[in-house]
Design a protein around this motif. Structure first.
Motif: not given
Length: 247
Positions: A115-117, A143-149, A231-237
């Motif tokens: 998700a961070i990627l 890879a699935k969570a990254a959705s291509g990233a 942590v992934s939500n915090a990274a996005a914000v």
């Protein structure tokens, strides 16, 4: 910047990626080696699969044998070689003002790193840096969570994170560590053209030595009803805040 593929690996060591976004990104990356694909005929027809890649047709129920239990394969699974990690120095050579860098201190959950990627790609981050022994390997879940990233965001793995943070500082980055205990908000800690956002592990946060190698510690101004963010939500914000501050 593209990453090079590793040398051909043994079949038992190859990750399998599933889902339309992950497999589509794999096929679009000329430096990713794809050994074979399992797919339903309907799903395979939606992809531009190179002729040299073997395709094994199967019913959707049979594809479940090639992925972890209940994995949402969406009718297609690819067996691939892992990508070669890039060197931190190479990543820093590509640094540009306004493109934040993410440093993850022992974030080990593949869903969170994926998700961070994805957020890193969305906000045009320079890349991510992790400690080699305390970060997840490439996997179908990541890879699935990254959705291509995973195919487009540079990922540098390092042996010693403290030394890496020193190298990042030498490249002109202002290193901001995120912690809920800081009196300073993230908005007040930003302002320089090059920002490295440092995030700690799920639950434990940053290690003391990692904090000591940051230029500033800052918190996200979340409401009192919630103690912290994933942590992934915090990274996005934080990535959004860094992009706004550099605009």
């Amino acid at each position: 910047m593209r990453r090079k593929a590793r040398q051909a690996s043994k079949p038992e060591n190859r990750p399998r990626f599933w889902g339309r976004h992950a497999v589509s990104a794999v096929l679009a990356n000329p430096e990713r080696v794809v050994h074979r694909i399992w797919a339903t005929r309907d799903s395979a027809a939606e992809f531009d699969i190179p002729k040299q890649v073997p395709v094994i047709f199967a019913e959707a129920a049979d594809l479940a044998r090639h992925v972890p239990r209940d994995a949402p394969h969406q009718g297609i699974v690819a067996e691939v070689d892992r990508l070669e990690d890039i060197m931190l120095a190479e990543l820093l050579d590509q640094a540009e003002d306004g493109r934040p860098l993410l440093v993850l201190d022992q974030v080990t959950d593949p869903h969170n790193v994926g998700a961070i990627l994805r957020s890193a790609a969305a906000f045009d981050a320079l890349g991510i840096v992790t400690q080699d022994r305390h970060s997840p390997p490439e996997s179908g879940a990541l890879a699935k969570a990254a959705s291509g990233a995973l195919e487009i965001v540079p990922w540098a793995r390092v042996v010693n994170l403290a030394r890496a943070l020193d190298e990042i500082a030498e490249a002109g980055f202002w290193r901001v560590g995120l912690t809920g205990e800081s009196e300073t908000t993230l908005a007040d800690a930003l302002g320089t053209p090059r920002i490295a956002l440092v995030l700690g592990a799920e639950g434990e946060g940053m290690r003391q030595n990692t904090e000591a190698h940051c230029d500033a510690l800052a918190r996200l101004p979340i409401g009192e009803r919630m103690e912290s963010l994933n942590v992934s939500n915090a990274a996005a914000v934080a990535l959004y805040a860094a992009r706004v501050a550099s605009a």
